[in-house]
Enzyme design. Sequence first.
Site, PDB file in Angstrom:
ATOM      1  N   LYS A  20       0.937  -1.240  -0.133  1.00  0.00           N
ATOM      2  CA  LYS A  20      -0.118   0.050   0.036  1.00  0.00           C
ATOM      3  C   LYS A  20       0.825   1.115  -0.078  1.00  0.00           C
ATOM      4  CE  LYS A  20      -3.825   2.109   2.651  1.00  0.00           C
ATOM      5  NZ  LYS A  20      -4.803   1.883   4.075  1.00  0.00           N
TER       6      LYS A  20
ATOM      7  N   SER B  56      -9.398   2.199   2.927  1.00  0.00           N
ATOM      8  CA  SER B  56      -8.794   2.875   2.144  1.00  0.00           C
ATOM      9  C   SER B  56      -7.741   2.186   1.235  1.00  0.00           C
ATOM     10  CB  SER B  56      -7.787   4.054   2.699  1.00  0.00           C
ATOM     11  OG  SER B  56      -7.278   3.085   3.662  1.00  0.00           O
TER      12      SER B  56
ATOM     13  N   SER C  62     -10.008  -0.118   7.235  1.00  0.00           N
ATOM     14  CA  SER C  62      -9.503  -0.013   5.925  1.00  0.00           C
ATOM     15  C   SER C  62      -8.703  -1.380   5.303  1.00  0.00           C
ATOM     16  CB  SER C  62      -8.289   0.995   5.853  1.00  0.00           C
ATOM     17  OG  SER C  62      -8.895   2.362   5.412  1.00  0.00           O
TER      18      SER C  62
HETATM   19  N1  GLN Z   1     -13.294   4.572   6.373  1.00  0.00           N
HETATM   20  C1  GLN Z   1     -12.270   5.126   7.313  1.00  0.00           C
HETATM   21  C2  GLN Z   1     -11.839   6.857   7.203  1.00  0.00           C
HETATM   22  O1  GLN Z   1     -12.019   7.307   6.296  1.00  0.00           O
HETATM   23  C3  GLN Z   1     -11.120   4.235   7.758  1.00  0.00           C
HETATM   24  C4  GLN Z   1      -9.960   4.595   6.942  1.00  0.00           C
HETATM   25  C5  GLN Z   1      -8.789   3.633   7.554  1.00  0.00           C
HETATM   26  O2  GLN Z   1      -8.967   2.772   8.088  1.00  0.00           O
HETATM   27  N2  GLN Z   1      -7.646   4.117   6.948  1.00  0.00           N
HETATM   28  O3  GLN Z   1     -11.160   7.231   8.132  1.00  0.00           O
END
Ligand code: GLN
Length: 486
Positions: free
Chosen positions: A77, A152, A176
């Site tokens: 990532k 994400s 995410s």
């Molecule tokens: N969807 C959540 C956010 O937008 C989690 C994102 C994540 O775990 N990096 O913060």
Amino acid sequence: MTTLHNMGVAELAHALQTKQVSAVEVATAFLARTGGNPHNTFLDIDSEVTLAQAQASDARIAAGTAGALEGVPIAHKDVFVTRDFATTAGSKILSDYRSPFDATVVQKLSNAGMVTLGKVNCDEFAMGSANENSAYGAVTNPWDTTRIPGGSSGGSAAAVAARLTPAATGTDTGGSIRQPASFCGITGIKPTYGRASRYGMIAYASSLDQAGPMARSAEDCALLLSAMCGPDLDRDATSLDVPAENFSAKLGDSLAGLRIGIPKEFFGDGLAADVRTAIDAALKTLEAQGAKLVPITLPRTELAIPVYYIIAPAEASSNLSRFDGVKFGHRAKDYTDLVSMYKKTRAEGFGEEVKRRIMTGAYVLSHGYYDAYYLQAQKIRRMIADDFQRAFAECDVIAGPVAPTVAWKLGNNASDPLADYLADIFTLPASLAGLPGMSIPVGFGEGRLPVGMQLIGNYLQEAKLLNVAHQYQLNTDFHLQKPEGI
Ligand code: GLN
């Protein structure tokens, strides 16, 4: 032998160690699949670097000094910094950034012999649930290209689902790893907060950020997680001082007598009927394997959304202050003085969602609002963690959905960021409590869109989660299914 790209981590590791195939052959096969960048998954590829790493793996295999995952490819990532590939965090502000060092997680996976295929797309600074917040364009879901892959870590999940890589790293701050794994029909685990080092992982919300593996199966995730974890006390102050574990050695327990907690708040009106059907069927399978379902309650589940969307932006507003155009990354061209340089650089470099979170974060931390928002959120965060401890007095693991629906259509929530926030309801509680959580494929909804089941464990109980997932996968084949045409 199965086609190389259809082999998982364990299979590839075995084929490489027994010299049925070379690391260069494996890397070449996967690199060939990334041509044309399917699903907009990759942000950086450098075949020379990858092949040089593969050659080094072949030399170690020949010399008998191979690591446990020698020659097996992985994609990282783009929030993990890498010396040999660009690192953007999905943001324009880091468009030309190259780190002078590798993140600890990247280093550990290389130490185990893994070969880096490249860097994969993600929401900007990991803020998002759909991968639509990447400055480098959305990622499409390999099961239906009109849909989002989740976020994400959407590039990681889509790349594994499309068989562009056998494995990828992800990060999970509020879901995410789990949510994109669920939407793309793969397996992913977020370990206990502190298990994997955050050193070299570009910070979003430091009290929540955790790294974890994304792959086809629990067996593959166990191999990867064993290599990723371990103390890094000098470089990450929140790294846990617990030795690395061999999770693969702990996949043999029967489920007889295992108590699985079913939180009633995870099965309310908001849960789509097709997701519910798939989860209910998976729970029946686990029951048939000897597990007992125990009703539990996590009464503050709904509060996890406002609490998370106060704490995470608060930490982000502080973490992202370092991107000011001075030390690294993008710098605006025409400015009059230092303050105008800061302002123009950040206005040009950050996307909409990142700006929204920085502003929200600065607001909830500001004098006069701190007590009303940030402090309250911290208190409720503690109560959410306590609720889990009460629940774990009655059960060994908790099971439920990862997300209320299957993957939604690209652009669906474009004008309504809150809609994406609300869809995080089932992943946020474990994040706030710092507990390990995973997602495993358990069926399909809306035709052929994957549904993931979430398993949540108590602190440091990753082995238990992986074992439950593995036992389930020994009896089912959802983790082996793949999008049409692959
Ligand atoms: N969807 C959540 C956010 O937008 C989690 C994102 C994540 O775990 N990096 O913060």
